[in-house]
Design an enzyme around this catalytic site. Sequence first.
Site, short mmCIF file in Angstrom:
data_model
loop_
_atom_site.label_atom_id
_atom_site.label_comp_id
_atom_site.label_asym_id
_atom_site.label_seq_id
_atom_site.Cartn_x
_atom_site.Cartn_y
_atom_site.Cartn_z
N TYR A 27 6.29 -17.29 -27.78
CA TYR A 27 7.07 -18.43 -28.41
C TYR A 27 8.19 -18.18 -29.20
CZ TYR A 27 8.04 -22.85 -30.86
OH TYR A 27 8.89 -23.72 -31.31
N GLU A 31 14.37 -23.82 -28.33
CA GLU A 31 13.19 -23.32 -28.27
C GLU A 31 12.77 -22.70 -27.04
OE1 GLU A 31 9.20 -25.64 -29.55
OE2 GLU A 31 9.61 -25.94 -27.64
#
Length: 354
Positions: free
Chosen positions: A101, A189
């Site tokens: 992530y 993101e």
Amino acid sequence: MDLYEYQGKQLFARYDIPVSAGGAADTVDDAVAVAERIGYPVVVKAQVHVGGRGKAGGIQLAADADACRRHATAILGMDIKGHTVGRVWIEQASDIAREYYASFTLDRSAKTHLGMLSAQGGVEIEEVAATNPDAIARIHVDPVDGLTATQCEEWVSAAGLDDEARDGTIDILTKLWRCYEDADADLVEINPLILTTDGVVRALDAKVSLDANSVFRHADYKEYEDTQPRDAREEEAYRKGLQYVGLDGTVGVIANGAGLAMSTVDVVTEVGGQPANFLDIFGGITKGEEVANGIVQALERVAIDAPIVIRLDGTNADEGRAILEPHRSEKLRLEPTMLDAARAAVELAEMSAR
Ligand code: GDP
Ligand code: MN
């Protein structure tokens, strides 16, 4: 202003961030045509402004044209958390070894930028933050200095990614920072950021939110504005250049000033009502009599259907109330305070619902 995954990936590609080859499609035939062009296996991905598409069945692997056709047929028109899928993104399938992530966003309370990196990607980051906060390596990035090479290297070490992924991740984070800053983003993101079985690091998903106030310096953002999902009311307001957000309640909110509109939404909610919308009209910092005259003029042009409750305050509020006084009726109420006005409006909305 949120981008679809495919728009985010196209933006990433401009900053040289590796993404899989792919194309967008609005019909099943187009989806198959894209797949034929890039080669199987492909992934068929629903384009909606919500996460968790995978779990909802909006992301499917297809090994051949038949499977691609079947999945595109199922996904186009599918409802994912209240969003109807009108477009799919078809991309070359990846062989995933690890899912990480990575993101940059604004940390409003720290008044600076926040970078988050974790070896535990592919699941919702809120979940990781709640169950295993130490698994997220966080850094603050100074807006003047930007992300420095040393800071980036230390950050990647702190996140404990696999050695194989180190160089590729440093490279992507450096480019992702540039993208975040240059594109006036509030959020970039990548979840998951993947390490493939042959050792390549790549962005498998893209969630990008751009600062809508920066549109004036990015001519190409018009396209993003045009593809924002809007309901019929929001579409009409957008064409008229009004700040309007449609909501599901029964009390309409019109205020001159976005802050006042937000407070009004809050107070209506606090007294047990449900706002039907948020509408900011022009005319903040306007004298009371001018606001009142505007309301009177509007009353001459439209027939009042639903009752209106007015709360007027600020400079020359008394003069404004005096102008409105002769127009008082069952359909037009004047209340002295925000709380009184909200209570009256909620009561009227409840009465008309009965
Ligand atoms: P989200 O569920 O909306 O966040 O959509 P993502 O694009 O993040 O995809 C969700 C999950 O689908 C990923 O975490 C992967 O596990 C899986 N996935 C997506 N693309 C591929 C692919 O090319 N190959 C494989 N094997 N899995 C994929
Ligand atoms: Mn994702």
